[in-house]
Scaffold this active site. Structure first.
Site, mmCIF file in Angstrom:
data_model
loop_
_atom_site.group_PDB
_atom_site.id
_atom_site.type_symbol
_atom_site.label_atom_id
_atom_site.label_comp_id
_atom_site.label_asym_id
_atom_site.label_seq_id
_atom_site.Cartn_x
_atom_site.Cartn_y
_atom_site.Cartn_z
ATOM 1 N N HIS A 126 0.567 4.304 -2.628
ATOM 2 C CA HIS A 126 0.340 5.694 -2.210
ATOM 3 C C HIS A 126 1.490 6.598 -2.650
ATOM 4 O O HIS A 126 1.275 7.770 -2.972
ATOM 5 C CB HIS A 126 0.174 5.762 -0.692
ATOM 6 C CG HIS A 126 -1.175 5.311 -0.227
ATOM 7 N ND1 HIS A 126 -1.734 5.721 0.959
ATOM 8 C CD2 HIS A 126 -2.088 4.481 -0.791
ATOM 9 C CE1 HIS A 126 -2.931 5.175 1.107
ATOM 10 N NE2 HIS A 126 -3.160 4.402 0.054
ATOM 11 N N PRO B 61 -6.516 7.722 -4.442
ATOM 12 C CA PRO B 61 -7.925 7.322 -4.571
ATOM 13 C C PRO B 61 -8.531 6.980 -3.207
ATOM 14 O O PRO B 61 -7.935 6.225 -2.440
ATOM 15 C CB PRO B 61 -7.862 6.079 -5.471
ATOM 16 C CG PRO B 61 -6.547 6.178 -6.170
ATOM 17 C CD PRO B 61 -5.617 6.866 -5.232
ATOM 18 N N HIS C 272 -6.404 -5.693 -2.502
ATOM 19 C CA HIS C 272 -7.254 -5.766 -1.309
ATOM 20 C C HIS C 272 -7.511 -7.207 -0.883
ATOM 21 O O HIS C 272 -8.220 -7.437 0.099
ATOM 22 C CB HIS C 272 -8.583 -5.053 -1.571
ATOM 23 C CG HIS C 272 -8.450 -3.570 -1.673
ATOM 24 N ND1 HIS C 272 -9.504 -2.742 -2.017
ATOM 25 C CD2 HIS C 272 -7.382 -2.753 -1.467
ATOM 26 C CE1 HIS C 272 -9.082 -1.480 -2.031
ATOM 27 N NE2 HIS C 272 -7.803 -1.472 -1.712
ATOM 28 N N ARG D 201 0.824 -1.208 0.000
ATOM 29 C CA ARG D 201 0.000 0.000 0.000
ATOM 30 C C ARG D 201 0.861 1.263 0.000
ATOM 31 O O ARG D 201 0.547 2.251 -0.657
ATOM 32 C CB ARG D 201 -0.911 -0.028 1.227
ATOM 33 C CG ARG D 201 -1.906 1.119 1.327
ATOM 34 C CD ARG D 201 -2.924 0.828 2.412
ATOM 35 N NE ARG D 201 -3.763 1.984 2.687
ATOM 36 C CZ ARG D 201 -3.816 2.617 3.849
ATOM 37 N NH1 ARG D 201 -3.064 2.209 4.872
ATOM 38 N NH2 ARG D 201 -4.603 3.661 4.015
ATOM 39 N N SER E 1 -9.262 -14.972 4.336
ATOM 40 C CA SER E 1 -7.963 -15.217 3.675
ATOM 41 C C SER E 1 -7.189 -13.912 3.485
ATOM 42 O O SER E 1 -6.569 -13.697 2.452
ATOM 43 C CB SER E 1 -8.166 -15.919 2.327
ATOM 44 O OG SER E 1 -8.873 -15.092 1.416
#
Length: 324
Positions: A64, A160, A190, A60, A245
């Protein structure tokens, strides 16, 4: 006239060579710091097995970073008394892994002072961390240089948001040269990780400002979420983005999205468009290897967004501080 023409050709070739040298390339540090990528990989392989949930935040962080001024390590810079850096922006306040990057940087600096950029370290660590937990492998051409500017307002505007609808997502990705295929595939990240209730609680309790629930959210899933996120503005509790998971890189995220069990509005938005919904259905119907291969291509593409190369930017000595 002939000399002038030849001169123009020479300058044109020199210009092309300059551009080629300035582009990212695999093995960029092979001569200047040949052990760099192994040092990074070895550190990740040693520590991520003991902290597998860190793979998602590191991935992530790379995402970013790339969405604000390109993949230039600006997400790592600390705020000062005169500047609120990207770290201070709401989307980045829940990022983790900065100390991990700092430890990697210190090892690389010890081997080759002032050679390897923080931006490249972020890109390589993200790839290697995902690989350690059994996720896909993608190529990471290197040669990025570190940016000099980090601004919280830009981060808030450019990253976003989980509340984005399809149109906002499409625009945000297009602004970075990424298409709808990239949107679907990069959203697949995700499949690992967690999120604080604050990122989606309006879907449960106040979707239109009237104390209502998002009608696009599966009711059974919503009730389960409410048992964990018991009120608005809970910034402590977190839930799995891919229930069952969240530590495994698999197709579970896409299957949940098709069942109207995507955690964020931005997840739900993917099935409001016929094209992206069809792409998700194709992924779910294909072997996991297809997702891995296509995710890898989109990650490499994202890793090239607005990169600084050549003499632009700098090689930061400390990832949290611009060189003096």
């Amino acid at each position: 006239m002939r000399m002038s023409f030849v001169g123009c050709i020479v300058w044109l070739l020199l210009g092309l060579l300059c551009c080629v040298r300035a582009d990212l390339q695999l093995g960029f540090y092979d001569k200047s710091c040949p052990k760099a990528e192994k040092i990074i990989s070895d550190f990740v392989k040693e520590h991520i097995p003991n902290a597998p949930t860190l793979a998602s935040p590191l991935l992530r962080m790379h995402f970013h970073d790339c969405f604000v001024r390109g993949c230039d390590g600006s997400v790592l810079i600390n705020s000062t008394s005169s500047n609120q850096a990207e770290k201070a922006a709401t989307p980045n306040q829940t990022l983790r892994g900065f100390s991990f990057i700092d430890r990697v940087k210190s090892l690389v600096e010890k081997e080759c002072p002032g050679v390897v950029s923080c931006a490249d370290i972020v890109a390589l660590v993200a790839r290697d961390a995902v690989g350690v937990i059994g996720g896909p492998f993608w190529r990471v051409p290197t040669g990025r240089r570190d940016g000099l500017i980090s601004n919280s307002t830009e981060a808030l505007n450019d990253i976003p948001a989980p509340t984005f609808n399809f149109s906002a997502l499409q625009t945000s990705f297009a602004n970075k040269g990424l298409n709808l295929t990239d949107l679907v595939l990069l959203s697949g990240a995700h499949t690992i990780g967690i999120s604080h209730c604050l990122s989606f609680d309006t879907r449960l309790y106040n979707f239109t400002g009237k104390g209502d629930q998002d009608p696009s959210l599966d009711k059974f899933y919503a009730e389960n979420l409410k048992k964990k996120c018991k009120s608005l503005n809970d910034n402590v509790t977190f839930v799995e983005m891919d229930p069952g998971s969240f530590r495994t890189f698999d197709l579970g995220y896409y299957k949940n999205v098709l069942k109207r069990r995507g955690l964020f509005q931005s997840d739900a938005a993917l099935i409001t468009n016929a094209g992206t919904k069809s792409s998700i259905m194709n992924l779910v119907d294909s072997p996991p290897e297809v997702f891995f291969q296509e995710f890898a291509l989109s990650m490499e593409k994202m890793g090239r967004v607005e990169v600084k190369t050549g003499s632009t930017g700098e090689i930061r000595k400390n990832c949290a501080v611009v060189n003096a």
